[in-house]
Design an enzyme around this catalytic site. Structure first.
Site, PDB file in Angstrom:
ATOM      1  N   PHE A  45       0.804  -1.231   0.000  1.00  0.00           N
ATOM      2  CA  PHE A  45       0.000   0.000   0.000  1.00  0.00           C
ATOM      3  C   PHE A  45       0.834   1.278   0.000  1.00  0.00           C
ATOM      4  O   PHE A  45       0.329   2.343  -0.347  1.00  0.00           O
ATOM      5  CB  PHE A  45      -0.939   0.016   1.222  1.00  0.00           C
ATOM      6  CG  PHE A  45      -0.264   0.444   2.505  1.00  0.00           C
ATOM      7  CD1 PHE A  45      -0.077   1.798   2.785  1.00  0.00           C
ATOM      8  CD2 PHE A  45       0.214  -0.490   3.412  1.00  0.00           C
ATOM      9  CE1 PHE A  45       0.566   2.206   3.959  1.00  0.00           C
ATOM     10  CE2 PHE A  45       0.852  -0.091   4.576  1.00  0.00           C
ATOM     11  CZ  PHE A  45       1.040   1.259   4.846  1.00  0.00           C
TER      12      PHE A  45
ATOM     13  N   GLU B  43      -4.980  -3.828  -2.046  1.00  0.00           N
ATOM     14  CA  GLU B  43      -6.437  -3.620  -1.958  1.00  0.00           C
ATOM     15  C   GLU B  43      -6.767  -2.335  -1.213  1.00  0.00           C
ATOM     16  O   GLU B  43      -7.894  -1.851  -1.262  1.00  0.00           O
ATOM     17  CB  GLU B  43      -7.129  -4.828  -1.300  1.00  0.00           C
ATOM     18  CG  GLU B  43      -6.669  -5.186   0.106  1.00  0.00           C
ATOM     19  CD  GLU B  43      -5.461  -6.109   0.125  1.00  0.00           C
ATOM     20  OE1 GLU B  43      -4.573  -5.987  -0.762  1.00  0.00           O
ATOM     21  OE2 GLU B  43      -5.385  -6.948   1.046  1.00  0.00           O
ATOM     22  N   ARG B  44      -5.767  -1.769  -0.508  1.00  0.00           N
ATOM     23  CA  ARG B  44      -6.066  -0.539   0.236  1.00  0.00           C
ATOM     24  C   ARG B  44      -5.917   0.714  -0.626  1.00  0.00           C
ATOM     25  O   ARG B  44      -6.468   1.756  -0.327  1.00  0.00           O
ATOM     26  CB  ARG B  44      -5.159  -0.450   1.463  1.00  0.00           C
ATOM     27  CG  ARG B  44      -5.638  -1.422   2.537  1.00  0.00           C
ATOM     28  CD  ARG B  44      -4.756  -1.426   3.741  1.00  0.00           C
ATOM     29  NE  ARG B  44      -3.734  -2.449   3.637  1.00  0.00           N
ATOM     30  CZ  ARG B  44      -2.774  -2.643   4.522  1.00  0.00           C
ATOM     31  NH1 ARG B  44      -2.694  -1.872   5.572  1.00  0.00           N
ATOM     32  NH2 ARG B  44      -1.888  -3.603   4.360  1.00  0.00           N
TER      33      ARG B  44
ATOM     34  N   SER C  63       5.041  -7.082   3.323  1.00  0.00           N
ATOM     35  CA  SER C  63       5.594  -7.441   4.631  1.00  0.00           C
ATOM     36  C   SER C  63       6.373  -8.760   4.542  1.00  0.00           C
ATOM     37  O   SER C  63       6.135  -9.575   3.638  1.00  0.00           O
ATOM     38  CB  SER C  63       4.445  -7.576   5.628  1.00  0.00           C
ATOM     39  OG  SER C  63       3.551  -8.559   5.161  1.00  0.00           O
TER      40      SER C  63
ATOM     41  N   CYS D 156       9.625   1.592   3.465  1.00  0.00           N
ATOM     42  CA  CYS D 156      10.467   0.453   3.842  1.00  0.00           C
ATOM     43  C   CYS D 156      11.896   0.932   4.087  1.00  0.00           C
ATOM     44  O   CYS D 156      12.721   0.184   4.577  1.00  0.00           O
ATOM     45  CB  CYS D 156      10.431  -0.609   2.758  1.00  0.00           C
ATOM     46  SG  CYS D 156      11.092  -0.013   1.226  1.00  0.00           S
TER      47      CYS D 156
ATOM     48  N   GLU E 230       9.208  -4.270  13.206  1.00  0.00           N
ATOM     49  CA  GLU E 230       8.886  -3.202  12.254  1.00  0.00           C
ATOM     50  C   GLU E 230       7.611  -2.502  12.736  1.00  0.00           C
ATOM     51  O   GLU E 230       6.557  -3.132  12.855  1.00  0.00           O
ATOM     52  CB  GLU E 230       8.660  -3.778  10.854  1.00  0.00           C
ATOM     53  CG  GLU E 230       8.314  -2.687   9.848  1.00  0.00           C
ATOM     54  CD  GLU E 230       8.131  -3.187   8.417  1.00  0.00           C
ATOM     55  OE1 GLU E 230       7.479  -4.213   8.212  1.00  0.00           O
ATOM     56  OE2 GLU E 230       8.658  -2.516   7.503  1.00  0.00           O
TER      57      GLU E 230
HETATM   58  P1  NAD Z   1       1.267  -6.733   2.942  1.00  0.00           P
HETATM   59  O1  NAD Z   1       2.278  -7.813   3.036  1.00  0.00           O
HETATM   60  O2  NAD Z   1       0.138  -6.718   3.914  1.00  0.00           O
HETATM   61  O3  NAD Z   1       0.579  -6.743   1.478  1.00  0.00           O
HETATM   62  C1  NAD Z   1       1.337  -6.755   0.308  1.00  0.00           C
HETATM   63  C2  NAD Z   1       0.558  -7.487  -0.783  1.00  0.00           C
HETATM   64  O4  NAD Z   1       0.367  -8.842  -0.396  1.00  0.00           O
HETATM   65  C3  NAD Z   1      -0.830  -6.908  -1.051  1.00  0.00           C
HETATM   66  O5  NAD Z   1      -1.033  -6.853  -2.436  1.00  0.00           O
HETATM   67  C4  NAD Z   1      -1.778  -7.900  -0.384  1.00  0.00           C
HETATM   68  O6  NAD Z   1      -3.006  -8.012  -1.073  1.00  0.00           O
HETATM   69  C5  NAD Z   1      -1.008  -9.195  -0.458  1.00  0.00           C
HETATM   70  N1  NAD Z   1      -1.278 -10.067   0.692  1.00  0.00           N
HETATM   71  C6  NAD Z   1      -1.450  -9.691   1.989  1.00  0.00           C
HETATM   72  N2  NAD Z   1      -1.631 -10.771   2.770  1.00  0.00           N
HETATM   73  C7  NAD Z   1      -1.575 -11.858   1.960  1.00  0.00           C
HETATM   74  C8  NAD Z   1      -1.681 -13.262   2.182  1.00  0.00           C
HETATM   75  N3  NAD Z   1      -1.892 -13.759   3.391  1.00  0.00           N
HETATM   76  N4  NAD Z   1      -1.550 -14.086   1.119  1.00  0.00           N
HETATM   77  C9  NAD Z   1      -1.332 -13.601  -0.119  1.00  0.00           C
HETATM   78  N5  NAD Z   1      -1.224 -12.274  -0.378  1.00  0.00           N
HETATM   79  C10 NAD Z   1      -1.343 -11.413   0.637  1.00  0.00           C
HETATM   80  O7  NAD Z   1       2.080  -5.347   2.977  1.00  0.00           O
HETATM   81  P2  NAD Z   1       1.505  -3.857   3.079  1.00  0.00           P
HETATM   82  O8  NAD Z   1       0.979  -3.642   4.469  1.00  0.00           O
HETATM   83  O9  NAD Z   1       0.654  -3.541   1.938  1.00  0.00           O
HETATM   84  O10 NAD Z   1       2.860  -3.014   2.899  1.00  0.00           O
HETATM   85  C11 NAD Z   1       3.711  -2.681   3.968  1.00  0.00           C
HETATM   86  C12 NAD Z   1       4.871  -3.633   4.064  1.00  0.00           C
HETATM   87  O11 NAD Z   1       5.591  -3.629   2.836  1.00  0.00           O
HETATM   88  C13 NAD Z   1       5.885  -3.210   5.118  1.00  0.00           C
HETATM   89  O12 NAD Z   1       6.305  -4.373   5.799  1.00  0.00           O
HETATM   90  C14 NAD Z   1       7.020  -2.606   4.306  1.00  0.00           C
HETATM   91  O13 NAD Z   1       8.284  -2.656   4.926  1.00  0.00           O
HETATM   92  C15 NAD Z   1       6.979  -3.450   3.091  1.00  0.00           C
HETATM   93  N6  NAD Z   1       7.614  -2.786   1.951  1.00  0.00           N
HETATM   94  C16 NAD Z   1       8.832  -3.248   1.568  1.00  0.00           C
HETATM   95  C17 NAD Z   1       9.498  -2.628   0.533  1.00  0.00           C
HETATM   96  C18 NAD Z   1      10.859  -3.098   0.110  1.00  0.00           C
HETATM   97  O14 NAD Z   1      11.352  -2.610  -0.881  1.00  0.00           O
HETATM   98  N7  NAD Z   1      11.471  -4.025   0.811  1.00  0.00           N
HETATM   99  C19 NAD Z   1       8.907  -1.550  -0.134  1.00  0.00           C
HETATM  100  C20 NAD Z   1       7.638  -1.119   0.272  1.00  0.00           C
HETATM  101  C21 NAD Z   1       6.998  -1.758   1.326  1.00  0.00           C
END
Ligand code: NAD
Length: 492
Positions: A152, A179-180, A229, A284, A385
């Site tokens: 998101f 989705e958010r 994440s 991140c 985190e």
């Molecule tokens: P998230 O893991 O909740 O969601 C990311 C994606 O995964 C979304 O599209 C979501 O629909 C999907 N998803 C969520 N739960 C799932 C499941 N159980 N099974 C399959 N798909 C699933 O992450 P978020 O809250 O949207 O983003 C924040 C996180 O992203 C933080 O931990 C941040 O550090 C990380 N991030 C990392 C980087 C990097 O470059 N390393 C960059 C941006 C964000």
């Protein structure tokens, strides 16, 4: 709520309504206004997108790279033309300030610009006479259908770490936004549509877990880029690999910055505050722990506390606002709970941003900048985190202790050092176990022509997003060994 826009999928060159039976609200995190409804698309719709992408691959991979990049030149111009609208949309659905949203879109566009160099970037190499009269060449060919699963916090940028390189290399593509925050990519796909790309080359499917699992399981999808994440990154990497796909999965982070006594404290504070509180700490590459060494402790603590208290918090479209809300009410609760946890572990809440009410935006998910002092380096808060505007302060006596603390963490996304000493900087660059290093830099975000190099639990895979790594990820190498014997004394 029937008057609200329902987010659409884009499959095989057509906008289409999802047949989803479940929908989520897309909310403005500063006002709690519902902006649109988001379908949780069923697996079927991912399958349709994968089939469209597979069918489009036949013609697209035969389109010469010089022709393929013409669409990217068009896209670059369209993104520039719609720059302000895209940035505004990011602020509306994600909450960051308009300046931050513009910065995000600038980074997105840079990746399109770099991918326009594909005719040279995806060249292979040749060796003549590996044995007499035998030559060997390596050529790069597209992998096939590829897909991105996005988080998101950068609704407009993250997909551009992958998509421009993927299609420039001759692959076809599927995107699943968070989705958010699905609205920015609705607009990006309207622009992709305007470029005239052949049907099926790029596809958009909105959804959550069911859509992700369908992408991970569809046999036509050969490569997966994930950002989100760490638990989900680990899951996506395992399932994609088990299904024989290549995968690059970027995860969460806990980024430390070290402040040495010889650092310029005024500059360090300004940069560290931007890193910790910019985008409300939902980057991140946000600084999450500041480790002061020796005499840096007092001056940095006072200065960063003042910077945190004075940050202007509000709705990101309002003039002068320096920090917006966090993404959801649940996020806010989680962050406030972690601040309490830090206090329970013995930290002092030096600047407390909990229970913030912003005049005119009382329903927003605001947490003001928060500083936790004397955080226990072995406790949960030093290692979890938080993903909010919270900076933990830890004090140590030597650079060796500070580097050991950095290296003891689970994550390895970024580590930064503030100093005036070249020798200290070199030692840190050499020894710190993180993939993105900043020296007197607070957000060491690689430019589009460098890989976004997370390590440890911040990354699963080997080739990262952006630049040369993206080109390698989106191509498979083919080696040809050839001999053409000919008796030149005979006529044709
Ligand atoms: P998230 O893991 O909740 O969601 C990311 C994606 O995964 C979304 O599209 C979501 O629909 C999907 N998803 C969520 N739960 C799932 C499941 N159980 N099974 C399959 N798909 C699933 O992450 P978020 O809250 O949207 O983003 C924040 C996180 O992203 C933080 O931990 C941040 O550090 C990380 N991030 C990392 C980087 C990097 O470059 N390393 C960059 C941006 C964000």
């Amino acid at each position: 709520m029937t008057h609200l826009n329902v987010v659409q999928n884009y499959i095989n060159g057509e906008w289409c309504a999802s047949s989803a039976t479940e929908h989520l609200d897309v909310m403005n995190p500063a006002t709690a206004e519902v902006l649109a409804r988001m379908p949780l698309s069923p697996a079927d719709e991912v399958n349709q997108a994968a089939e469209a992408a597979q069918a489009a691959l036949v013609g697209w991979r035969r389109t010469p790279p010089m022709e393929r990049v013409q669409y990217l030149f068009k896209l670059k111009n369209l993104l520039e033309e719609h720059f302000d609208d895209l940035a505004r949309t990011i602020t509306l659905e994600c909450g960051k300030t308009l300046t931050e949203s513009k910065g995000e879109m600038r980074r997105a566009i840079e990746n399109v610009e770099v991918a326009c160099g594909i005719p040279i970037l995806m060249q292979g190499h040749t060796a003549e006479d590996i044995a007499q009269g035998i030559d060997e060449l390596m050529i790069r060919q597209p992998v096939g259908v590829a897909a991105a699963i996005c988080p998101f916090n950068f609704p407009g940028m993250i997909v551009f770490w992958f998509l421009p390189y993927a299609i420039a290399c001759g692959n076809t593509y599927i995107v699943k936004p968070s989705e958010r925050v699905p609205l920015t990519l609705q607009k990006v796909f309207q622009l992709l549509d305007k470029t005239g790309l052949p049907k099926g080359v790029v596809n958009l499917v909105n959804g959550a877990k069911e859509a992700v699992d369908a992408i991970l399981d569809h046999p036509a999808v050969r490569a997966i880029s994930f950002v989100g994440s760490t638990p989900v990154a680990r899951y996506v990497y395992s399932r994609a690999s088990a299904n024989g796909k290549r995968a690059q999965c970027q995860g969460g982070a806990k980024n430390p910055v070290i402040v040495l006594p010889d650092a310029d404290i005024e500059m360090t504070t300004r940069i560290a505050a931007d890193s910790a509180f910019g985008c409300a700490g939902q980057r991140c590459l946000a600084a999450s722990v500041a480790v002061t060494v020796g005499a840096a402790r007092q001056s940095f603590t006072e200065a960063i506390a003042a910077a945190a208290s004075s940050r202007v918090v509000g709705f990101g479209l309002d003039e002068g606002v320096q920090m917006g809300p966090v993404i959801t009410a649940q996020s806010r609760e989680r962050i406030e709970g972690l601040i309490q946890k830090g206090a329970d572990e013995g930290a002092t809440v030096l600047v407390d941003g909990r229970q913030s009410k912003i005049p005119s935006y009382e329903r927003g998910n605001f947490v003001r900048p928060t500083i936790l002092q004397n955080v226990n380096p072995a406790g949960e808060i030093a290692r979890t985190e938080i993903f909010g505007p919270v900076l933990s302060l830890i004090h140590l006596e030597t650079i060796d202790e500070a580097i050991a603390l950095v290296n003891s963490g689970e994550y390895g996304n970024m580590a930064c050092l503030f100093t005036n000493s070249g020798a200290a900087a070199r030692k840190f660059r050499y020894e710190a176990e993180a993939g993105n290093i900043g020296i007197n830099i607070g957000v060491a975000a690689p430019m589009a022509f460098f890989p976004f190099s997370g390590w440890k639990a911040s990354f699963f895979g080997d080739l990262h997003g952006q630049g040369h790594h993206a080109v390698e990820f989106f191509t498979q190498t083919k080696v040809v060994v050839e001999r053409w014997p000919r008796d030149w004394s005979r006529q044709f």
